[in-house]
Design a protein around this motif. Structure first.
Motif, PDB file in Angstrom:
ATOM      1  N   PHE A  98       0.832  -1.199   0.000  1.00 11.38           N
ATOM      2  CA  PHE A  98       0.000   0.000   0.000  1.00 11.38           C
ATOM      3  C   PHE A  98       0.871   1.255   0.000  1.00 11.38           C
ATOM      4  O   PHE A  98       0.608   2.216  -0.744  1.00 11.38           O
ATOM      5  CB  PHE A  98      -0.914  -0.021   1.225  1.00 11.38           C
ATOM      6  CG  PHE A  98      -1.941   1.069   1.248  1.00 11.38           C
ATOM      7  CD1 PHE A  98      -3.128   0.949   0.547  1.00 11.38           C
ATOM      8  CD2 PHE A  98      -1.714   2.237   1.974  1.00 11.38           C
ATOM      9  CE1 PHE A  98      -4.087   1.954   0.573  1.00 11.38           C
ATOM     10  CE2 PHE A  98      -2.665   3.254   2.001  1.00 11.38           C
ATOM     11  CZ  PHE A  98      -3.848   3.112   1.301  1.00 11.38           C
ATOM     12  N   ARG A  99       1.911   1.251   0.822  1.00 16.28           N
ATOM     13  CA  ARG A  99       2.832   2.392   0.848  1.00 16.28           C
ATOM     14  C   ARG A  99       3.503   2.577  -0.507  1.00 16.28           C
ATOM     15  O   ARG A  99       3.655   3.702  -0.997  1.00 16.28           O
ATOM     16  CB  ARG A  99       3.897   2.187   1.927  1.00 16.28           C
ATOM     17  CG  ARG A  99       3.397   2.256   3.352  1.00 16.28           C
ATOM     18  CD  ARG A  99       4.514   1.911   4.322  1.00 16.28           C
ATOM     19  NE  ARG A  99       5.618   2.835   4.230  1.00 16.28           N
ATOM     20  CZ  ARG A  99       6.837   2.599   4.710  1.00 16.28           C
ATOM     21  NH1 ARG A  99       7.111   1.446   5.300  1.00 16.28           N
ATOM     22  NH2 ARG A  99       7.792   3.504   4.595  1.00 16.28           N
ATOM     23  N   SER A 100       3.915   1.483  -1.107  1.00 15.84           N
ATOM     24  CA  SER A 100       4.609   1.558  -2.394  1.00 15.84           C
ATOM     25  C   SER A 100       3.718   2.153  -3.474  1.00 15.84           C
ATOM     26  O   SER A 100       4.172   2.945  -4.315  1.00 15.84           O
ATOM     27  CB  SER A 100       5.080   0.164  -2.806  1.00 15.84           C
ATOM     28  OG  SER A 100       6.015  -0.351  -1.885  1.00 15.84           O
ATOM     29  N   ALA A 101       2.437   1.784  -3.447  1.00 17.93           N
ATOM     30  CA  ALA A 101       1.512   2.316  -4.450  1.00 17.93           C
ATOM     31  C   ALA A 101       1.419   3.836  -4.350  1.00 17.93           C
ATOM     32  O   ALA A 101       1.426   4.544  -5.371  1.00 17.93           O
ATOM     33  CB  ALA A 101       0.130   1.685  -4.257  1.00 17.93           C
ATOM     34  N   LEU A 102       1.347   4.342  -3.131  1.00 15.90           N
ATOM     35  CA  LEU A 102       1.267   5.794  -2.942  1.00 15.90           C
ATOM     36  C   LEU A 102       2.575   6.479  -3.319  1.00 15.90           C
ATOM     37  O   LEU A 102       2.586   7.565  -3.924  1.00 15.90           O
ATOM     38  CB  LEU A 102       0.899   6.114  -1.497  1.00 15.90           C
ATOM     39  CG  LEU A 102      -0.521   5.715  -1.065  1.00 15.90           C
ATOM     40  CD1 LEU A 102      -0.700   5.919   0.434  1.00 15.90           C
ATOM     41  CD2 LEU A 102      -1.561   6.505  -1.832  1.00 15.90           C
ATOM     42  N   LEU A 103       3.703   5.859  -2.959  1.00 17.37           N
ATOM     43  CA  LEU A 103       5.003   6.436  -3.309  1.00 17.37           C
ATOM     44  C   LEU A 103       5.187   6.488  -4.825  1.00 17.37           C
ATOM     45  O   LEU A 103       5.651   7.494  -5.370  1.00 17.37           O
ATOM     46  CB  LEU A 103       6.125   5.608  -2.678  1.00 17.37           C
ATOM     47  CG  LEU A 103       6.320   5.773  -1.178  1.00 17.37           C
ATOM     48  CD1 LEU A 103       7.274   4.708  -0.649  1.00 17.37           C
ATOM     49  CD2 LEU A 103       6.855   7.159  -0.850  1.00 17.37           C
ATOM     50  N   HIS A 104       4.788   5.411  -5.521  1.00 20.64           N
ATOM     51  CA  HIS A 104       4.932   5.385  -6.980  1.00 20.64           C
ATOM     52  C   HIS A 104       4.016   6.392  -7.656  1.00 20.64           C
ATOM     53  O   HIS A 104       4.275   6.814  -8.781  1.00 20.64           O
ATOM     54  CB  HIS A 104       4.634   3.977  -7.508  1.00 20.64           C
ATOM     55  CG  HIS A 104       5.681   2.984  -7.120  1.00 20.64           C
ATOM     56  ND1 HIS A 104       5.481   1.617  -7.168  1.00 20.64           N
ATOM     57  CD2 HIS A 104       6.939   3.161  -6.646  1.00 20.64           C
ATOM     58  CE1 HIS A 104       6.571   1.011  -6.747  1.00 20.64           C
ATOM     59  NE2 HIS A 104       7.470   1.918  -6.425  1.00 20.64           N
TER      60      HIS A 104
END
Length: 471
Positions: A408-414
């Protein structure tokens, strides 16, 4: 609240002593202190708050280091290594050296004229008040573990508690620093409002709400002084009773996953509002939500111009609200909470100092590892993003399984947004992403992990959210 599990925190040990002619007593050892308790358990003691007391000692030590350096006093902590600067041609490198008495700085500078050590009275030192001291454990620990103190006043309204405080001061050999007081805490602080009488540090740790003590506290703390407050009435501050929260703190609490950080911002707003009445304002140093309570450390200053900035940077009526009555994403009615403290709740340079001191001297506290963990998380939080989302709560809203936190964090960072975790919630995500982006991520996750749409009511938030295609 009476804890029935003293083994929950390490370093707390109990054994019985039976002096001739006296009733059996319990001795509780925590930190450097050994505290006598009547066997009848007449005075409150909560071993779970050892973390609270350890953290407070660490924070006051760093506060004393900063403040007393301006008074020409150097504090020395047992087991701590001091950082010295060694001049190598045009560059300066740092080295660790033991803190020895009389040792000179390697760059040739003289040390401050006065050195303050734990257990010693420092005439230029801090004046500390513990307003609700109970057994005096916290105050005894201050006297034994925090250097640079001129005096510690341990106050309690109970005559039995005040008598026990005096005995514990003598038992631990800190009678020259610690004075027992049997007064109403608010009246004691009101009487010390004169500038020359104010305390440098005020610690308030009541058994419930501190609301009735805040007005006196913001007046009795010195200019730039440290105010330490604990709130254990989390049911009120976490949204179970919004009207009670409003009557005590001037804010309406909301029952939501982010309630623990909201509680921190409610008490900060309440403090700032009360300080503003006397042309004073607060600067948060560290505010944490731990176990069943919240703990805040703020400095209090005086300044009319800054006080005016509490409401807005421009002196005109605010506009709003910026949203309609219903949510654009789920279609449900908005809930109104607050007002809240919207500024950062930590001073990151100060937190780094506390973290560095604790990690560099881990044997000083029984809960050092936990302090390191909490403060490390605090330093990584997005300081300009109030509150947080809970990933499991987002998943529950659309009735799907929960995505891994890392994914979930990665999706927002990307997607180009900033993201951090929160010390107040293990599943919490702080991000500057707008709600539309949050729900887009959840919609994409649901496509890979579909829910049974036919079972969703057409008036449910899940149906409304999933009916929109991700953008």
């Amino acid at each position: 609240i009476r804890c029935q599990k003293p083994e929950m925190e390490s370093g707390v040990r109990r054994h019985k002593v039976s002096p001739v002619g006296r009733s059996v007593e319990t001795v509780v050892r925590e930190g450097k202190a050994a505290i006598l308790f009547p066997s009848a358990n007449e005075v409150f003691y909560n071993p779970v708050q050892e973390f609270n007391r350890d953290l407070t000692c660490a924070v006051i030590t760093e506060f004393a280091r900063d403040v007393l350096a301006q008074r020409g006093v150097k504090v020395v902590v047992p087991g701590e290594k001091e950082r010295v600067v060694v001049s190598l041609s045009e560059e300066a490198s740092e080295a660790d050296a033991p803190a020895e008495e009389g040792e000179k700085m390697k760059n040739g500078a003289e040390e401050p004229a006065v050195t303050a050590r734990v257990g010693e009275k420092c005439e230029r030192g801090l004046r500390v008040l513990e307003g609700l001291a109970a057994s005096g454990l916290r105050s005894v620990r201050f006297a034994l573990e925090v250097p640079g103190l001129q005096s510690v006043t341990a106050n309690d309204f109970s005559a039995n508690a005040a008598g026990l405080i005096a005995r514990n001061a003598q038992y631990n050999g800190v009678g020259h620093l610690l004075r027992a007081s049997c007064r109403d805490a608010s009246m004691l602080m009101y009487e010390m409002r004169a500038k020359k009488e104010r305390y440098d540090v005020i610690d308030l740790d009541p058994y419930g709400s501190p609301a009735c003590f805040l007005d006196a506290a913001v007046q009795a703390v010195s200019e730039g002084g440290l105010l330490c407050v604990t709130c254990t009435d989390m049911a009120v501050m976490a949204g179970n009773s919004g009207e009670t929260c409003y009557s005590k703190y001037g804010s309406v609490s909301i029952k939501a996953k982010y309630c623990h950080e909201m509680a921190l911002r409610i008490i900060l707003h309440s403090l700032d509002q009360r300080a503003g009445v006397y042309q004073r304002y607060i600067q948060p140093l560290l505010c944490v939500s731990v176990d069943f309570y919240i703990r805040i450390f703020v400095r209090v200053f005086t300044g009319q111009a800054t006080v005016k900035n509490s409401a807005s940077m421009k002196y005109s009526a605010a506009t709003g609200p910026p949203v309609g009555p219903d949510c654009d994403h789920c279609g449900q009615r908005h809930q109104l909470g607050g007002p809240l403290w919207a500024e950062p709740i930590h001073n990151l340079p100060f937190v780094q100092k506390v973290l560095s001191a604790v990690s560099g001297n881990p044997s000083r506290f029984g809960t050092s590892k936990r302090i390191e963990g909490v403060l490390s998380m605090v330093t990584e939080e997005l300081e300009d993003v109030p509150l947080y989302y809970a990933v499991d709560s987002l998943s529950s809203t659309i009735h799907c399984n929960t995505p891994p936190l890392l994914q979930f964090r990665s999706a927002l960072l990307h997607a180009g947004h900033r993201v951090s975790l929160s010390h107040a919630c293990k599943n919490g995500i702080k991000t500057d992403a707008p709600p539309a982006a949050i729900w887009d991520v959840m919609r994409c996750w649901e496509k890979a992990n579909p829910v049974k749409r036919e079972k969703l009511s057409q008036t449910s938030p899940a149906f409304k959210i999933l009916s929109t295609e991700p953008r």
